[in-house]
Design an enzyme around this catalytic site. Structure first.
Site, PDB file in Angstrom:
ATOM      1  N   ASP A 149       0.852  -1.191   0.000  1.00 55.19           N
ATOM      2  CA  ASP A 149       0.000   0.000   0.000  1.00 55.19           C
ATOM      3  C   ASP A 149       0.889   1.243   0.000  1.00 55.19           C
ATOM      4  O   ASP A 149       1.994   1.220   0.547  1.00 55.19           O
ATOM      5  CB  ASP A 149      -0.906   0.025   1.227  1.00 55.19           C
ATOM      6  CG  ASP A 149      -1.970  -1.056   1.172  1.00 55.19           C
ATOM      7  OD1 ASP A 149      -2.430  -1.389   0.066  1.00 55.19           O
ATOM      8  OD2 ASP A 149      -2.342  -1.587   2.240  1.00 55.19           O
ATOM      9  N   ASP A 183      -6.972  -1.270  -4.759  1.00 57.80           N
ATOM     10  CA  ASP A 183      -8.054  -0.929  -3.831  1.00 57.80           C
ATOM     11  C   ASP A 183      -8.947   0.165  -4.421  1.00 57.80           C
ATOM     12  O   ASP A 183     -10.177   0.120  -4.292  1.00 57.80           O
ATOM     13  CB  ASP A 183      -7.495  -0.439  -2.496  1.00 57.80           C
ATOM     14  CG  ASP A 183      -6.713  -1.501  -1.750  1.00 57.80           C
ATOM     15  OD1 ASP A 183      -7.001  -2.695  -1.951  1.00 57.80           O
ATOM     16  OD2 ASP A 183      -5.814  -1.137  -0.969  1.00 57.80           O
TER      17      ASP A 183
END
Length: 203
Positions: A149, A183
């Site tokens: 991330d 995401d």
């Protein structure tokens, strides 16, 4: 005419999935091999590239066992592929296909991290950055890799008022989750489905 439309929808979904997965993996590999864990690059006061990894779900959530979660993602992707193929054959709107392709691409992008990253990357301590290693000699076994991330948007930084029960005086950040391109694709696809194709979802 219907055959041409179905073919175009299938190609649209295929190209979109390939493009999103490709962009997602390029960003993740660049961050993983160019930044050390928890390194932060300030773009603006409300946008940072912040390298972190998680073993769980989207936005850093960790609610389930890693092996279960990876297996679930794989099954979900297979299910979405089957459903996409089915609705394209039966005839549907291109917008609906695009929404599902976004969800499929995002899920596939994170699956790659889970399945392969533990096998092909090492995991050195900061300030060293990760490197590719011979296949199977990485930091974790198959299906147990960590999802990369990097997007962090602390749009609002403030403190809860003292009168708020339980959290008064504590720092408050909106938006605090750190996420990746995959995401974002999943979120955009789901939001678009809810906004424009809610009537089709139960079916």
């Amino acid at each position: 005419m219907k055959v041409v439309r179905k073919t175009r929808q299938g190609l649209t979904a295929l190209v979109l999935v390939g493009l999103i997965v490709g962009i997602d993996q390029c960003i993740k590999i660049a961050v993983k091999t160019g930044m050390y864990m928890h390194e932060s690059i300030r773009i603006t006061d409300w946008f940072y590239i912040y390298f972190t990894e998680n073993r769980g779900m989207a936005f850093g959530l960790e609610l389930f066992d890693k092996l279960f979660l990876t297996s679930f993602r794989i099954v979900a992707v297979i299910g979405i592929v089957w459903y996409l193929w089915r609705i394209i054959r039966r005839g549907t709107s291109t917008g609906y296909v695009v929404c599902l392709a976004l969800v499929l691409a995002g899920a596939a992008g994170n699956i790659i991290d889970c399945v392969f990253y533990g096998l092909i990357f090492n995991s050195p301590p900061a300030p060293m950055v990760a490197e590719f290693v011979p296949f199977g000699t990485g930091y974790e076994q198959v299906m147990h890799g960590r999802v990369v991330d990097m997007f962090y948007f602390p749009i609002i930084r403030t403190v809860w008022p003292e009168w708020v029960p339980g959290v008064g005086g504590n720092p408050f950040i909106f938006f605090s989750p750190i996420f990746n391109f995959a995401d974002a694709a999943i979120s955009c696809g789901i939001v678009a489905l809810i906004l424009f194709y809610r009537a089709r979802l139960p079916k």
